[in-house]
Write an enzyme that holds these catalytic residues in place. Structure first.
Site: not given
Length: 389
Positions: A15, A286
């Site tokens: 994101h 991540d």
């Protein structure tokens, strides 16, 4: 004229720029007597700046692919995001930049703020056997029978830097524990239906480094970025390395990476197998990128002009080619990402100011002279991973 034809692209994106996460806000308040600069968005939400950068990325990537003779219609595109505001909004902004005017939906499985199992890096095995196997593997991974001790020793100078920036000795947390930042109590646990749990200076340092980095990415006033206390690239490198070590510990050891990445590997394998869409964008976190790359056996890497191992907004791109000359399919993987300064400056991405492209290589497969892997070998790797998971 090349005989290679690009047939399919799968993008796994982190994101874009968000605010600090809600589960870290109490910790951030307790670790310093200073007042944190205020954000204009809810905790954990994508910012408008993050959305703008994603629209730049979408516009750039589709034009980059078009230059590879990879043109797309609305029926060729599949966009799927984890069901959180920051991931869905990232996909929406990318969609605007890449496919403005086309009727392409952004799909997500649940109402906003519920985790999708494809992207949720949680433990799915409650057995003590699995837990002990993970802990033993973490000891091998860290090179220490004490798991975190060696990591904390290696990061001691960074903890001291954070302590000075925070004025930690005058914080509520110091009043509670009366110890150096690096000596805060540490605990790691593996619990079913939870992400791997870490408590201590590495986890707290990660939350602090995350907050400072986000301030820089959002171009806060200089005096509001870590209260003006970070002045060198070495300091940024040290601070961001705390986040990298946290990701490395919890999401890249062999046992945890394979376990946590399994739903995502299954989903990506399905996209490759069914080939319903030429372009596939998945928007997650991540932790997804870290565990996936480790689980599939990609080599360790350092991204040029970036301190983050999994940069915010960065994209792992898988390409599937067909060679009309030898009638074989081939595979390539790249990390496409914005540099530390490109994000800070909110620089538009064009052919003149492109993001970085970094080739990702496997540890156990050999590429050809063009840097491509035989698709059959990659397909076998995916199959073997799923069979043995």
């Amino acid at each position: 004229m090349t005989s290679l034809e690009l047939e399919q692209v799968i993008v796994l994106s982190r994101h874009g720029i968000r605010t600090p996460l809600p589960n870290t806000l109490d910790c951030l308040t307790a670790v310093t007597p200073k007042n944190w600069p205020q954000w204009q968005f809810l905790p954990g939400y994508l910012t408008t700046r993050g959305g703008t950068l994603e629209s730049y990325f979408g516009h750039y990537l589709v034009n980059y692919l078009a230059n590879l003779d990879f043109t797309l219609t609305s029926n060729d595109v599949f966009i799927y995001a984890n069901s959180l505001q920051r991931t869905v909004a990232t996909a929406q902004y990318f969609n605007v930049g890449a496919f403005a005017g086309l009727d392409i939906p952004v799909r997500h499985r649940y109402p906003i703020e519920r985790m999708d199992a494809v992207f949720n890096p949680i433990i799915r095995d409650s057995s003590s056997t699995f837990k002990n196997r993970v802990l033993d593997d973490l000891k091998r991974h860290t090179g220490s029978s004490q798991l975190i001790d060696k990591l904390n020793q290696n990061l001691a100078s960074t903890y001291d830097l954070l302590s000075d920036i925070l004025d930690y000795k005058h914080s509520a947390l110091y009043q509670q524990y009366r110890c150096e930042f690096s000596q805060l109590p540490t605990q790691i646990d593996i619990i079913k239906d939870e992400e791997p749990i870490l408590i201590g200076p590495l986890a707290l340092g990660t939350a602090i480094a995350d907050a400072f980095t986000l301030q820089y990415y959002c171009a806060f006033a200089k005096q509001d970025i870590a209260w003006g206390e970070i002045s060198t690239s070495l300091q940024w490198q040290m601070i961001t390395n705390v986040k990298n070590q946290y990701l490395n510990l919890l999401f890249q050891s062999q046992q945890l990476a394979a376990h946590l990445a399994l739903p995502l590997v299954e989903f990506i394998t399905m996209l490759f197998t069914e080939q319903k869409h030429k372009f596939n964008l998945l928007v997650g976190h991540d932790s997804n990128i870290a565990s996936l790359l480790s689980a599939l056996g990609f080599q360790s890497y350092q991204l040029p002009e970036q301190y983050e191992k999994a940069p915010i907004g960065g994209k792992v791109v898988f390409y599937r080619y067909y060679d009309k000359q030898d009638q074989q399919h081939y595979f390539k993987a790249e990390y496409i990402y914005q540099t530390f300064e490109q994000i800070h400056l909110a620089q538009p991405l064009t052919s003149m100011t492109p993001p970085k492209h970094f080739t990702l290589n496997f540890t156990d497969l050999n590429p050809n002279s063009q840097g491509l892997y035989l698709w059959q070998e990659v397909s076998n790797k995916l199959h073997d991973f799923l069979v043995n998971a």
